[in-house]
Write an enzyme that holds these catalytic residues in place. Structure first.
Site, PDB file in Angstrom:
ATOM      1  N   HIS A  89     -72.807  52.546 -84.560  1.00 20.74           N
ATOM      2  CA  HIS A  89     -72.003  51.854 -83.539  1.00 20.74           C
ATOM      3  C   HIS A  89     -72.479  52.184 -82.133  1.00 20.74           C
ATOM      4  CE1 HIS A  89     -69.283  55.506 -83.438  1.00 20.74           C
ATOM      5  NE2 HIS A  89     -69.088  55.121 -82.195  1.00 20.74           N
ATOM      6  N   ASP A 225     -72.391  55.552 -90.847  1.00 17.85           N
ATOM      7  CA  ASP A 225     -72.492  55.168 -89.433  1.00 17.85           C
ATOM      8  C   ASP A 225     -73.651  55.910 -88.743  1.00 17.85           C
ATOM      9  OD1 ASP A 225     -72.111  54.286 -86.886  1.00 17.85           O
ATOM     10  OD2 ASP A 225     -70.001  54.878 -86.735  1.00 17.85           O
ATOM     11  N   SER A 652     -69.323  60.468 -80.158  1.00 16.02           N
ATOM     12  CA  SER A 652     -69.935  59.634 -81.198  1.00 16.02           C
ATOM     13  C   SER A 652     -71.419  59.937 -81.265  1.00 16.02           C
ATOM     14  CB  SER A 652     -69.742  58.155 -80.869  1.00 16.02           C
ATOM     15  OG  SER A 652     -68.441  57.756 -81.171  1.00 16.02           O
TER      16      SER A 652
END
Lengths: 715, 715
Positions: A89, A225, A652
């Site tokens: 992402h 991810d 992230s």
């Protein structure tokens, strides 16, 4: 250590000295500055870290200099030739940029067969390597000392801009001045700006974003991810824009991927660039957040959502135009509600108040006086909170926002570029133009008027002290007057037409008079009021910047009495947190194991996005051919795991390391119960969610093989 | 036991003998007839039962004769003076009947201070005590033998009605003939019909139905779903309608409430009246259920739900009128989808097919021939399944259904009462009138036409063999013709007016011609077609009744080969299941403890229904004054618990007993993963949800005290 009288301590010691006295960490809470780690070495070792804490002190040396900013998140070098591992992402824009309807890399994923096949990222994608982190407190505060309010704010601002400009004289380097401990210290961050970034390996969306919005913030999770990029530099080794002649960047260090995984209770550590937290806010700010800000935000957002949904039911065209804005409003609403739930569940208001009560009892003198003054400033801000919330949400309109932007740009364009308000400088013009163009696909006059009826209708109810004469003059004092004003404005404006907006932009950027239009005329009325509020806000911000350090000083002294170290609130600088793999008991009788397996992918699979696991993955799971990536105890392939590491937005893509400093996981989300952790760390509920590197390795070995990339990473 | 050749076995032994040969139970599956329990005594003892299995064989003797039918569920006598413990949701109608806006017992709960304060139930509420359970197979099948199809059906029907009529000559007794093992055996059930039932103790709705629809089918659960009633009889000890002169009924036995609770792994046993299961259906029926019936049902229901929701968005009045129907459609849809999910998760189609393949390989001769014939009958039914699904859903209309009911009643009214189709006899008239009156609040002509466009539009697509000339004539063959027909019918009908419907009812109940109305004229066209289909269905049912026993025979023989006993599918008769308190791992990394605590009530509490725990409960939890009802290991008050007991609809209110036969819980729901258990028992997922009797005791001791009632129950 024998407790001293805190007032005496405060008088004798500087803040930095106080912070360094504190010797132990508290529970597993903490986004530590690397320089703090040697001071909490005992706690780190006790938690299970096998390396030397002193080696973690310098964020410009190995291993921490392998941890970089990547796009809006974090990444890490994983090979000597500049491979960067980050989240799918985080790299989504890179994958999207290289996708066409004919070659949809989002859906199909991508494996560069060799270096020539590595695909250039969108030109604004950056990898930033921190190469300097220096205390500039004296320089920044030197000119501010003795000043207050707006003058204090402007002095800090000017000094920071000067430091940045000087620092950026060096080519290929981006600099910033960051505020630590809420204004008590300032650091200059120097970062190498790698501008040629290429896509090496991405799994299909249905792996990299398996579960999408439905599973967002959820555990158990089954998402792969991750994405692998590579940084390139010019032949001279210096940062450069994309060129086919560029060569892979050789980072000063890179992380090694572990062959084994973690189990429940194992030590884990994470480094990254968390964005912002509010852990050290005052008890009054905690109370306001829970008792007013979040509930009010939820209520207004609910009303805006209701208006858009109702319009969408009556008009499919409006539904399409507002789909993206609706999604974003709903996300904001969900987050606010989650934060509210969490703060209540943790009883954060009461606990922070009790903590502060003791802190204040141990504080006196100038520090206590500054804290009292801080409280007054916060009270003044609270007195206009309703107005600020509502006027802030005017940004949810399309053409009114365009008009306000154009008028403000016209005003700013009259100044030298360096003196303009940020957001209206030369370098911002492309973004402004993009936003003005986008209006075309996102605007419906009926919906915009309905949204304004909500916001300005509530505004009309506010007491006189919160209202502004310019707004009253423009929209009247009653719902009927508001309706009439909106009907008049939206009946006549031509700002809904792209050509009109772009013509106005041309005039505004040159500081020339804007075209005749009722909404632009309205903006000419309202923008001066907005700028007046902005001035007030900057004066207030200056006072907060001046006074908050007193609160931090008292807090650090108090924590020192408790034998606890204090980390600064997150501010986008490199931090380290440590803890362990830990299960979650979110509710009575509910228990989540800290490791998920591929069985869960099959259970969730429906064949429809976002639960449309690719056929090759389903087949590989059915074959059960996991080899040495399988967990020896579970006897199957793991997917994601859960730790109690302290993270927030910006983390992230943060690498998760084992006790030996090897890469075992990639952070990508946290659980729903942890949404409130930006204010309050509750060890019962705060967890972070990571991709297990064994899952990545299995996918790259057996499902979408890339043996050459694995080899380069030493696997 | 040495396996015999199954064909030889089948030839030599009767079904009853076969069933009794089987010696062991399988896993924890089984809704056993009490008479079977001595035969699986070893399994029962091994599971932990401390009593004598032989004492459980007679459902008309203690302890099983303490287990009664109560309303639509199960209950149990818990005192010598006729106290009956059942679920709050089973007794809901009783509480509602005694509630007024001024004295809302649903919200407030109720505690009768003494016997004079016990409130009479709604007059149709019954408690039924089973006093006889006798094999009448010979009588029922005597006249049917040699017949087929409709004649077989009618012979069984006539014999059953004769037996019931004869049995019910005794006053105060209700009788029925039930079909065991899918038509292989028939039993006559004699039940004492207690008609004077009174409300003694009900917790507030926010305890008795805490979580309502949101928590329905969910675990973990925090509901106190119990209510206490009392049965009364005339002074002569015989069943009687309510009279202030009546006296408490003295049941032949009653259950004792345990002082201790259960823990994970402990033995548990449950007795009750499960309604219907399909566990012994053929592999073809399993396949059809999963591959056609459930998906088709979900698809059509989704379309009907969509039509009603769309209408509600455009018209708030329509939204109100159809709110209840919408809720019911959504529940049906949810159940169908849950059943489908569960059967797929358990791979039931493949497993049943594999089981049947082995069963058939072990079967030959007449039994095998009957099974082949059974398969043909099922195939014939499948050939018209689309039509039957769609026409069955015409019941979702309001005025069309009224017209069809009125026309059918007109026809049936021409016959002697005993010969009328059930549903159209004298005793059904009040219900018909009630339904006709209710239309007034639930009908909107636009919505009804939209629903019919869905159903009949799909019907028009069916192949010729599935369509009926009467329907084609009435609605045409194209969507345009359908629209025109509906516009014509609904433009002119006056059946939307209550007075018109009631006038038509007056004519219909006397067999007289119905008033002129286009919808009644339509009904006169359609009802003969419906009756033709009904005849076909009865003929098919007769064949199924005749042929299914062969399948059961083969199945029992095959299970006997496997050393497994076979219980008959549930049919509303008293059954016993046994197992243990067991946790649930419904999905990867998710684990639910089998016992919940009051902490969960507080966690779920939002202040808004259905999570609006009453203040006295929240305060009592906060005080933590649990006394001896607290769990000694958990150190807090338990609320509900989970077992692997085999249950289905009708088991609501079933007493859960410990190894010593003491009452420890009250069954009230099962988990979402178990919705498919009506077809397939999967020990991984099948759980039943019970109120912990310690929670009930705590509420009655400390929160809403009723010491006199506790004393009467021996506590």
């Amino acid at each position: 250590m024998k407790p001293n009288r805190p007032a005496a301590l405060l008088a004798r010691l500087s803040l930095a000295c106080l912070a360094s006295l504190a010797a132990t960490a508290h529970a597993d809470e903490g986004m530590w500055m690397p320089s703090q780690l040697p001071r909490i070495a005992d706690a780190l070792r006790e938690a299970g870290y096998a390396g030397d804490p002193a080696a973690l002190a310098d964020l410009t040396a190995a291993p921490l200099n392998a941890v970089v900013r990547a796009g809006g998140g974090t990444g890490a070098f994983v090979s000597a030739d500049g491979l960067v591992l980050t989240n799918h992402h985080v790299a989504y824009g890179v994958i999207q940029y290289n996708s066409t309807p004919q070659r949809n890399l989002i859906d199909a994923g991508y494996i560069a067969a060799d270096r020539a096949a590595e695909l250039p990222a969108n030109p604004d994608f950056r990898i930033l390597v921190t190469v300097g982190f220096d205390d500039v407190t004296a320089q920044v505060l030197g000119a501010a000392r003795g000043k207050t309010g707006r003058a204090y704010h402007d002095a800090v601002d000017a000094a920071s801009k000067r430091i940045v400009a000087e620092c950026e004289r060096e080519e290929g380097v981006r600099c910033s001045v960051v505020n630590m401990y809420n204004g008590a210290e300032f650091h200059r961050v120097r970062q190498l700006e790698l501008r040629d970034v290429r896509l090496v390996y991405a799994p299909p969306r249905a792996i990299g974003n398996y579960g999408d919005e439905i599973d967002n913030f959820m555990w158990p999770r089954h998402t792969g991810d991750f994405t692998i990029l590579r940084a390139y530099v010019g032949r001279d080794g210096k940062p450069a824009a994309y060129s086919p002649d560029n060569v892979p960047y050789n980072p000063p260090s890179h992380l090694r991927i572990a062959r084994e995984g973690l189990r429940e209770g194992d030590f884990a550590m994470l480094a990254g660039y968390p964005g912002i937290t509010y852990r050290h806010r005052t008890a009054a700010e905690f109370a306001e957040q829970v008792e007013w800000t979040l509930p009010s935000r939820v209520a207004v957002l609910d009303e805006l959502i209701g208006v858009i949904e109702e319009a969408g039911r009556q008009d499919p065209e409006a539904r399409t135009r507002y789909a993206s804005q609706l999604q974003s409003l709903k996300n904001n609403r969900k987050r606010a509600a989650g934060e509210l739930d969490g703060l209540r569940r943790s009883d954060a208001v009461r606990r922070r108040a009790e903590d502060e009560r003791q802190l204040l009892a141990a504080t006196s003198g100038a520090v206590a006086r500054d804290i009292a003054a801080l409280r007054k400033v916060l009270e003044r801000a609270s007195a206009v909170r309703e107005r600020d919330l509502l006027l802030g949400l005017l940004g949810q309109t399309q053409v009114l926002r365009s008009a306000l932007t154009l008028e403000r740009l016209r005003i700013e364009a009259g100044k030298p570029d360096a003196e303009r308000e940020s957001g209206y400088q030369q370098r911002d013009l492309a973004l402004i133009e993009g936003t003005l163009r986008q209006v075309q696909r996102r605007y419906d006059p009926k919906v915009e008027q309905a949204l304004l009826r909500v916001l300005l209708g509530r505004y009309q109810q506010l007491p006189d002290a919160q209202r502004l004469p310019e707004f009253d003059a423009a929209f009247g004092r009653t719902p009927a007057e508001l309706d009439a004003a909106l009907a008049r404005l939206y009946g006549a404006t031509r700002l809904g037409e792209e050509a009109v907006r772009l013509a106005a932009l041309e005039a505004a950027r040159n500081g020339q008079p804007l075209p005749e239009d009722p909404l632009l005329a309205l903006a000419a009325q309202l923008v001066p009021a907005q700028m007046r509020l902005e001035d007030e806000r900057k004066a207030r911000d200056g006072e907060l910047l001046r006074l908050r350090p007193a609160y931090m000083r008292a807090l650090i002294a108090w924590r020192q009495q408790q034998g606890r170290a204090v980390y600064p609130d997150a501010n986008g600088t490199l931090r380290v947190s440590y803890g362990r793999v830990q299960a979650l008991q979110p509710r009575d009788a509910v228990s989540f194991a800290p490791v998920t397996t591929v069985a869960g992918i099959v259970e969730k699979h429906t064949g429809l996005a976002p639960f449309d696991a690719p056929q090759p993955l389903l087949e590989a799971i059915a074959r059960g051919d996991f080899g040495d990536t399988a967990d020896p105890v579970l006897g199957t392939q793991t997917v994601d795991f859960l730790t109690n590491l302290d993270t927030t937005g910006g983390n992230s893509g943060s690498p998760v390391l084992n006790a030996r400093g090897e890469l075992v996981g990639l952070n990508f989300d946290s659980n729903w119960e942890a949404v409130s952790a930006s204010w309050w760390f509750d060890p019962r509920y705060k967890r972070a969610i990571h991709v297990d590197m064994r899952y990545m390795r299995w996918l790259m070995e057996k499902v979408y093989p890339a043996p050459h990339v694995l080899r380069e990473m030493g696997l």
